[in-house]
Design a protein around this motif. Structure first.
Motif, short mmCIF file in Angstrom:
data_model
loop_
_atom_site.label_atom_id
_atom_site.label_comp_id
_atom_site.label_asym_id
_atom_site.label_seq_id
_atom_site.Cartn_x
_atom_site.Cartn_y
_atom_site.Cartn_z
N ASP A 123 -37.88 14.76 -12.69
CA ASP A 123 -37.75 15.29 -11.33
C ASP A 123 -36.71 16.40 -11.25
O ASP A 123 -36.94 17.46 -10.64
CB ASP A 123 -37.39 14.17 -10.36
N LEU A 124 -35.55 16.18 -11.88
CA LEU A 124 -34.48 17.17 -11.81
C LEU A 124 -34.84 18.45 -12.54
O LEU A 124 -34.64 19.56 -12.03
CB LEU A 124 -33.18 16.58 -12.37
N VAL A 125 -35.38 18.31 -13.76
CA VAL A 125 -35.74 19.50 -14.53
C VAL A 125 -36.89 20.24 -13.86
O VAL A 125 -36.88 21.47 -13.74
CB VAL A 125 -36.11 19.10 -15.97
N GLY A 126 -37.90 19.51 -13.39
CA GLY A 126 -39.03 20.16 -12.72
C GLY A 126 -38.61 20.89 -11.46
O GLY A 126 -39.01 22.04 -11.23
N ALA A 127 -37.78 20.25 -10.64
CA ALA A 127 -37.32 20.90 -9.41
C ALA A 127 -36.45 22.12 -9.73
O ALA A 127 -36.53 23.15 -9.05
CB ALA A 127 -36.53 19.90 -8.57
N LEU A 177 -36.64 24.07 -12.45
CA LEU A 177 -37.49 25.17 -12.92
C LEU A 177 -38.25 25.81 -11.77
O LEU A 177 -38.40 27.04 -11.71
CB LEU A 177 -38.45 24.65 -13.98
N GLN A 178 -38.75 25.01 -10.84
CA GLN A 178 -39.44 25.56 -9.68
C GLN A 178 -38.51 26.43 -8.85
O GLN A 178 -38.90 27.50 -8.36
CB GLN A 178 -40.02 24.43 -8.84
N ALA A 222 -27.84 21.62 -14.21
CA ALA A 222 -27.59 23.01 -14.60
C ALA A 222 -28.89 23.81 -14.67
O ALA A 222 -28.86 25.05 -14.68
CB ALA A 222 -26.88 23.06 -15.95
N VAL A 223 -30.04 23.13 -14.69
CA VAL A 223 -31.32 23.84 -14.67
C VAL A 223 -31.52 24.56 -13.33
O VAL A 223 -32.18 25.59 -13.26
CB VAL A 223 -32.47 22.86 -14.95
N HIS A 224 -30.93 24.02 -12.27
CA HIS A 224 -31.08 24.64 -10.94
C HIS A 224 -30.31 25.94 -10.85
O HIS A 224 -29.31 26.13 -11.57
CB HIS A 224 -30.59 23.68 -9.86
N PRO A 225 -30.72 26.84 -9.98
CA PRO A 225 -29.95 28.09 -9.78
C PRO A 225 -28.53 27.80 -9.30
O PRO A 225 -28.27 26.78 -8.66
CB PRO A 225 -30.77 28.83 -8.71
N LEU A 280 -37.98 29.72 -10.60
CA LEU A 280 -39.16 30.58 -10.45
C LEU A 280 -39.20 31.21 -9.08
O LEU A 280 -39.56 32.39 -8.93
CB LEU A 280 -40.43 29.77 -10.71
N ARG A 281 -38.85 30.44 -8.05
CA ARG A 281 -38.83 31.01 -6.69
C ARG A 281 -37.79 32.11 -6.58
O ARG A 281 -38.03 33.16 -5.98
CB ARG A 281 -38.56 29.91 -5.67
N VAL A 282 -36.62 31.87 -7.15
CA VAL A 282 -35.56 32.89 -7.11
C VAL A 282 -36.00 34.14 -7.88
O VAL A 282 -35.81 35.27 -7.42
CB VAL A 282 -34.25 32.32 -7.68
N GLY A 283 -36.61 33.92 -9.06
CA GLY A 283 -37.09 35.06 -9.83
C GLY A 283 -38.17 35.84 -9.12
O GLY A 283 -38.21 37.07 -9.15
N ALA A 284 -39.08 35.11 -8.45
CA ALA A 284 -40.15 35.79 -7.72
C ALA A 284 -39.59 36.61 -6.57
O ALA A 284 -40.07 37.72 -6.29
CB ALA A 284 -41.15 34.77 -7.20
N ARG A 285 -38.56 36.09 -5.89
CA ARG A 285 -37.95 36.87 -4.81
C ARG A 285 -37.30 38.13 -5.36
O ARG A 285 -37.28 39.17 -4.71
CB ARG A 285 -36.90 36.02 -4.09
N GLY A 286 -36.79 38.05 -6.59
CA GLY A 286 -36.18 39.24 -7.18
C GLY A 286 -37.17 40.36 -7.39
O GLY A 286 -36.83 41.54 -7.27
N PHE A 287 -38.44 40.01 -7.68
CA PHE A 287 -39.45 41.04 -7.91
C PHE A 287 -39.97 41.65 -6.61
O PHE A 287 -40.81 42.54 -6.66
CB PHE A 287 -40.62 40.46 -8.72
N THR A 288 -39.51 41.15 -5.48
CA THR A 288 -39.87 41.77 -4.20
C THR A 288 -38.80 42.75 -3.73
O THR A 288 -38.93 43.28 -2.62
CB THR A 288 -40.11 40.69 -3.13
N GLU A 289 -37.77 42.96 -4.52
CA GLU A 289 -36.75 43.94 -4.15
C GLU A 289 -37.37 45.33 -4.10
O GLU A 289 -38.35 45.62 -4.80
CB GLU A 289 -35.62 43.92 -5.18
N PRO A 290 -36.82 46.23 -3.28
CA PRO A 290 -37.41 47.57 -3.15
C PRO A 290 -37.56 48.31 -4.47
O PRO A 290 -38.57 48.99 -4.69
CB PRO A 290 -36.42 48.29 -2.21
N ALA A 291 -36.58 48.18 -5.36
CA ALA A 291 -36.67 48.89 -6.64
C ALA A 291 -37.86 48.39 -7.46
O ALA A 291 -38.56 49.18 -8.11
CB ALA A 291 -35.38 48.73 -7.43
N TRP A 292 -38.10 47.08 -7.43
CA TRP A 292 -39.23 46.53 -8.18
C TRP A 292 -40.57 46.94 -7.56
O TRP A 292 -41.52 47.27 -8.27
CB TRP A 292 -39.15 45.01 -8.25
N THR A 293 -40.66 46.89 -6.24
CA THR A 293 -41.92 47.27 -5.59
C THR A 293 -42.22 48.75 -5.79
O THR A 293 -43.37 49.14 -6.02
CB THR A 293 -41.88 46.94 -4.10
#
Length: 351
Positions: A51-55, A57-58, A15-18, A61-74
């Motif tokens: 391994d499961l929790v670390g993967a 969370l990573q 459940a930690v994974h997206p 973080l990748r999904v969250g970082a992609r969200g900050f590249t949306e046009p509204a955020w930029t």
């Protein structure tokens, strides 16, 4: 029974994974994990858990970082970075004017000793940041802004221990510099802030902080001081403005309110997604101001910071930004789902 219990616990770790990742790969991952389990095993091993929790969370973080590249955020980041740089430029200009223009009513013994190279460098540095952001050099603007943050660490950082009051007085400017540097680091098209704001809003963003600086300087030069020879009536507005007449004081208040209102109206007329994200980007400043007001180490004092105060100054602004980002995303997602529901209702066949 042990296999069912182990599967349930593996799914709890997954459940930690997206959600998107779980929808595609959860069943396959659970099957592999159960196949590799020992006979009679009821709990995931330490290695599998890490391994499961670390993967997970990573991946989040990748999904969250992609969200900050949306046009509204930029777009919001470009505007926020420029606004923060202009406010820091106005603050640096105010400090420089305080040192260069003496108050004629203050005795010579209490006059400032004059500007030093650091005062000039602050003005030149934040002016360069604003110009680079306006002329389409975002990397240069971000680099200069981070240099300003590093300069605070070199010049003021050591004073956190031996001059905590002075360090506390500079915290708002440090927070603003961090906001400017972080916002300008977000990848955006050159001169994006100019495009989003338009000519009129851009003029207001540039002039409003300078107008507020001019009001503060006029108040300082025309106000009275305890160093005056002879009693002079003084009218003070919440310790920020002072004047020798009540009428003049209210003129200063009106000028300051006009500059602030013009800035707020300019930002309020932006597109709602950009406007809400600008508020999220500036929220750490408001939180830090509240934290500083509650600290026992006040500007001008030499009382050292408590460990809890240091932790709160670092964690509270970050938590405010993350919470604001989550709320904005959830609010927009709920609106999107509501719009889809209304569209489906309109398309539903009628008898």
């Amino acid at each position: 029974m042990s296999a069912a219990e182990l599967e349930r616990r593996y799914r709890r770790l997954l459940a930690v994974h997206p959600w998107e990742h779980r929808r595609r790969y959860e069943e396959e991952m659970v099957a592999v994990l159960l196949a590799d389990a020992r006979p009679g095993q009821t709990r995931p091993g330490l290695r599998d858990t890490v391994d499961l929790v670390g993967a997970g969370l990573q991946a989040r973080l990748r999904v969250g970082a992609r969200g900050f590249t949306e046009p509204a955020w930029t777009d919001a980041a470009a505007v926020t970075g420029l606004l923060a740089a202009l406010m820091l430029l106005a603050a640096a200009a105010k400090d420089l004017a305080d040192r260069l223009v003496p108050n004629p009513d203050v005795l010579p013994y209490f006059q400032p000793i004059g500007a030093d190279p650091v005062d000039w460098l602050r003005v030149a540095g934040w002016l360069a940041v604003a110009v680079a952001a306006l002329t389409g050099l975002p990397r240069v603007a971000a680099g200069l802004a981070w240099a300003g943050v590093a300069a605070w660490g070199v010049l003021v950082g050591p004073g956190v221990l031996d001059q905590p009051g002075y360090a506390a007085s500079t915290l708002p400017q440090l927070a603003l510099a961090l906001v400017a540097a972080a916002a300008l680091t977000v990848p955006a098209a050159p001169r994006r802030a100019v495009t989003v704001l338009g000519a009129r809003r851009l003029v207001v963003l540039a002039l409003a902080p300078l107008a507020a600086t001019a009001v503060f300087e006029l108040s300082r030069l025309s106000g009275a001081s305890t160093d005056l020879v002879g009693p002079v009536p003084v009218y003070v507005f919440y310790g920020m403005l002072e004047a020798r007449s009540e009428t003049l004081l209210w003129l200063y208040v009106a000028g300051l309110a006009t500059a602030g209102l013009a800035l707020l109206v300019s930002l309020a007329t932006l597109a709602p997604p950009v406007r809400s994200r600008i508020l999220v980007g500036l929220s750490p400043l408001a939180v830090l101001a509240l934290v500083r007001d509650g600290m026992h180490t006040l500007p001008g004092s030499n009382v050292p910071f408590l460990p809890g105060e240091v932790a709160l100054m670092i964690l509270a602004p970050v938590a405010a930004f993350l919470a604001g980002a989550v709320l904005v995303r959830r609010r927009e997602e709920m609106r999107r789902l509501a719009a889809l529901g209304r569209a489906a209702d309109r398309e539903w066949p009628t008898d």
